[in-house]
Structures are given as C-alpha cells and as structure tokens.
Design a protein around this motif. Structure first.
Motif, PDB file in Angstrom:
ATOM      1  N   ALA A   9      40.658  47.487  39.029  1.00 40.02           N
ATOM      2  CA  ALA A   9      40.134  46.400  39.859  1.00 40.02           C
ATOM      3  C   ALA A   9      39.964  45.130  39.036  1.00 40.02           C
ATOM      4  O   ALA A   9      40.163  44.016  39.543  1.00 40.02           O
ATOM      5  CB  ALA A   9      38.812  46.805  40.493  1.00 40.02           C
ATOM      6  N   GLY A  10      39.621  45.264  37.754  1.00 35.65           N
ATOM      7  CA  GLY A  10      39.515  44.099  36.871  1.00 35.65           C
ATOM      8  C   GLY A  10      40.850  43.428  36.641  1.00 35.65           C
ATOM      9  O   GLY A  10      40.941  42.200  36.592  1.00 35.65           O
ATOM     10  N   ILE A  11      41.903  44.222  36.509  1.00 33.95           N
ATOM     11  CA  ILE A  11      43.246  43.646  36.348  1.00 33.95           C
ATOM     12  C   ILE A  11      43.657  42.924  37.626  1.00 33.95           C
ATOM     13  O   ILE A  11      44.206  41.813  37.581  1.00 33.95           O
ATOM     14  CB  ILE A  11      44.262  44.745  35.972  1.00 33.95           C
ATOM     15  CG1 ILE A  11      43.954  45.265  34.558  1.00 33.95           C
ATOM     16  CG2 ILE A  11      45.683  44.240  36.050  1.00 33.95           C
ATOM     17  CD1 ILE A  11      44.728  46.496  34.161  1.00 33.95           C
ATOM     18  N   GLY A  43      33.657  36.856  30.883  1.00 31.75           N
ATOM     19  CA  GLY A  43      33.769  38.304  30.977  1.00 31.75           C
ATOM     20  C   GLY A  43      32.882  38.862  32.075  1.00 31.75           C
ATOM     21  O   GLY A  43      33.277  39.775  32.819  1.00 31.75           O
ATOM     22  N   ASP A  44      31.677  38.322  32.191  1.00 26.74           N
ATOM     23  CA  ASP A  44      30.770  38.742  33.259  1.00 26.74           C
ATOM     24  C   ASP A  44      31.342  38.368  34.622  1.00 26.74           C
ATOM     25  O   ASP A  44      31.232  39.138  35.579  1.00 26.74           O
ATOM     26  CB  ASP A  44      29.401  38.098  33.060  1.00 26.74           C
ATOM     27  CG  ASP A  44      28.374  38.611  34.041  1.00 26.74           C
ATOM     28  OD1 ASP A  44      28.387  39.817  34.342  1.00 26.74           O
ATOM     29  OD2 ASP A  44      27.546  37.800  34.496  1.00 26.74           O
ATOM     30  N   TYR A  45      31.971  37.211  34.708  1.00 23.40           N
ATOM     31  CA  TYR A  45      32.586  36.782  35.970  1.00 23.40           C
ATOM     32  C   TYR A  45      33.715  37.727  36.374  1.00 23.40           C
ATOM     33  O   TYR A  45      33.820  38.110  37.539  1.00 23.40           O
ATOM     34  CB  TYR A  45      33.094  35.345  35.825  1.00 23.40           C
ATOM     35  CG  TYR A  45      33.647  34.763  37.091  1.00 23.40           C
ATOM     36  CD1 TYR A  45      32.824  34.510  38.174  1.00 23.40           C
ATOM     37  CD2 TYR A  45      34.996  34.458  37.205  1.00 23.40           C
ATOM     38  CE1 TYR A  45      33.331  33.972  39.355  1.00 23.40           C
ATOM     39  CE2 TYR A  45      35.505  33.924  38.370  1.00 23.40           C
ATOM     40  CZ  TYR A  45      34.665  33.686  39.433  1.00 23.40           C
ATOM     41  OH  TYR A  45      35.171  33.167  40.588  1.00 23.40           O
ATOM     42  N   ILE A  46      34.531  38.150  35.421  1.00 24.41           N
ATOM     43  CA  ILE A  46      35.613  39.088  35.722  1.00 24.41           C
ATOM     44  C   ILE A  46      35.036  40.444  36.136  1.00 24.41           C
ATOM     45  O   ILE A  46      35.544  41.100  37.049  1.00 24.41           O
ATOM     46  CB  ILE A  46      36.569  39.229  34.520  1.00 24.41           C
ATOM     47  CG1 ILE A  46      37.355  37.939  34.336  1.00 24.41           C
ATOM     48  CG2 ILE A  46      37.524  40.406  34.702  1.00 24.41           C
ATOM     49  CD1 ILE A  46      38.211  37.912  33.099  1.00 24.41           C
ATOM     50  N   LEU A  47      33.946  40.859  35.503  1.00 23.98           N
ATOM     51  CA  LEU A  47      33.321  42.129  35.871  1.00 23.98           C
ATOM     52  C   LEU A  47      32.776  42.088  37.298  1.00 23.98           C
ATOM     53  O   LEU A  47      32.959  43.034  38.071  1.00 23.98           O
ATOM     54  CB  LEU A  47      32.195  42.459  34.883  1.00 23.98           C
ATOM     55  CG  LEU A  47      31.503  43.800  35.056  1.00 23.98           C
ATOM     56  CD1 LEU A  47      32.499  44.931  34.841  1.00 23.98           C
ATOM     57  CD2 LEU A  47      30.347  43.913  34.096  1.00 23.98           C
ATOM     58  N   ALA A  99      41.587  41.649  39.847  1.00 23.16           N
ATOM     59  CA  ALA A  99      40.736  40.454  39.965  1.00 23.16           C
ATOM     60  C   ALA A  99      41.218  39.350  39.033  1.00 23.16           C
ATOM     61  O   ALA A  99      41.207  38.164  39.398  1.00 23.16           O
ATOM     62  CB  ALA A  99      39.286  40.816  39.650  1.00 23.16           C
ATOM     63  N   SER A 100      41.652  39.725  37.822  1.00 25.88           N
ATOM     64  CA  SER A 100      42.161  38.713  36.883  1.00 25.88           C
ATOM     65  C   SER A 100      43.431  38.058  37.396  1.00 25.88           C
ATOM     66  O   SER A 100      43.607  36.841  37.255  1.00 25.88           O
ATOM     67  CB  SER A 100      42.425  39.347  35.517  1.00 25.88           C
ATOM     68  OG  SER A 100      41.234  39.832  34.970  1.00 25.88           O
ATOM     69  N   THR A 101      44.310  38.848  38.000  1.00 29.64           N
ATOM     70  CA  THR A 101      45.525  38.242  38.544  1.00 29.64           C
ATOM     71  C   THR A 101      45.219  37.394  39.776  1.00 29.64           C
ATOM     72  O   THR A 101      45.890  36.407  40.008  1.00 29.64           O
ATOM     73  CB  THR A 101      46.565  39.318  38.886  1.00 29.64           C
ATOM     74  OG1 THR A 101      45.993  40.271  39.793  1.00 29.64           O
ATOM     75  CG2 THR A 101      47.048  40.045  37.647  1.00 29.64           C
ATOM     76  N   LEU A 102      44.227  37.804  40.558  1.00 29.91           N
ATOM     77  CA  LEU A 102      43.861  36.994  41.715  1.00 29.91           C
ATOM     78  C   LEU A 102      43.231  35.661  41.291  1.00 29.91           C
ATOM     79  O   LEU A 102      43.421  34.638  41.963  1.00 29.91           O
ATOM     80  CB  LEU A 102      42.887  37.760  42.617  1.00 29.91           C
ATOM     81  CG  LEU A 102      43.484  38.928  43.404  1.00 29.91           C
ATOM     82  CD1 LEU A 102      42.384  39.668  44.133  1.00 29.91           C
ATOM     83  CD2 LEU A 102      44.540  38.436  44.363  1.00 29.91           C
ATOM     84  N   MET A 103      42.484  35.666  40.206  1.00 31.46           N
ATOM     85  CA  MET A 103      41.865  34.417  39.723  1.00 31.46           C
ATOM     86  C   MET A 103      42.883  33.517  39.045  1.00 31.46           C
ATOM     87  O   MET A 103      42.681  32.306  38.978  1.00 31.46           O
ATOM     88  CB  MET A 103      40.726  34.735  38.747  1.00 31.46           C
ATOM     89  CG  MET A 103      39.500  35.274  39.428  1.00 31.46           C
ATOM     90  SD  MET A 103      38.108  35.436  38.322  1.00 31.46           S
ATOM     91  CE  MET A 103      38.595  36.836  37.339  1.00 31.46           C
ATOM     92  N   PHE A 104      43.964  34.082  38.536  1.00 28.97           N
ATOM     93  CA  PHE A 104      44.956  33.282  37.847  1.00 28.97           C
ATOM     94  C   PHE A 104      45.737  32.504  38.855  1.00 28.97           C
ATOM     95  O   PHE A 104      46.023  31.397  38.821  1.00 28.97           O
ATOM     96  CB  PHE A 104      45.875  34.179  37.018  1.00 28.97           C
ATOM     97  CG  PHE A 104      46.897  33.420  36.237  1.00 28.97           C
ATOM     98  CD1 PHE A 104      46.512  32.604  35.194  1.00 28.97           C
ATOM     99  CD2 PHE A 104      48.228  33.489  36.563  1.00 28.97           C
ATOM    100  CE1 PHE A 104      47.451  31.904  34.472  1.00 28.97           C
ATOM    101  CE2 PHE A 104      49.176  32.786  35.849  1.00 28.97           C
ATOM    102  CZ  PHE A 104      48.773  31.992  34.798  1.00 28.97           C
TER     103      PHE A 104
END
Length: 100
Positions: A91-93, A67-71, A95-100
């Motif tokens: 921006a979190g959404i 969670g901290d990494y996504i933040l 970032a989550s899609t970019l990490m996926f």
C-alpha cells in the motif's frame, strides 16, 4: 495630540510615519538555516558548525515528516482496498506512486 471623535471626517487623520513595507525580501532571516548563517557564520564561503547542525536537524525533520505522510497515505490506501487484501508496504508503494 488631538482626540478624534466618531463623527469627524477621516481627512483629519494625517499619518506621521510611513507604513511598514510588506513583503520585504530579507533572505537572511527567512528560515532557520538563514537565521543560523546570519548569526554564526563569519563569511559566506564556509558554514559554521552550528549551521551544519541546524541543517542536519532541518533536513532530518523534513525526511521524517514526509515518511510519516507516506505511512498515513499507505494506511488510507489499505483501508480503501481492504486491509485484509493488501499489506502496508505494498500500500505504501501504491501511495507513493499515487502521490508522484
């Protein structure tokens, strides 16, 4: 016991013990859960109260670290786009899609 000087040949060295085997496959003490099971579980079919507590702490810690990494990644995306142009949840959404 003989003392070896710098100019003696290295063939005079004879090891008396085997070197330790590296890369042993001991899964009982590989992580915190395995160590707790090795110490507190009587049999392999059921887990003890201590093992359950360690598993809860272990997985909660992983959840909080991710969670901290996504933040942090969402703040990076917001800084990249422009902090006045995007909110942190959006921006979190991204970032989550970019990490996926």
């Amino acid at each position: 016991e003989s003392i070896m000087f710098h100019d003696e040949p290295s063939s005079a060295i004879t090891p008396t013990t085997k070197p330790q085997q590296q890369g042993t496959n001991d899964t009982a003490t590989f992580d915190f859960i395995g160590m707790t099971q090795a110490l507190f579980d009587d049999d392999e079919s059921s887990s003890s109260y201590a093992t359950r507590i360690v598993m809860c702490i272990y997985y909660c810690n992983i959840f909080l670290v991710l969670g901290d990494y996504i933040l942090v990644m969402s703040h990076a995306v917001a800084a990249l786009v422009g902090e006045q142009n995007i909110c942190i949840p959006t921006a979190g959404i991204i970032a989550s899609t970019l990490m996926f």
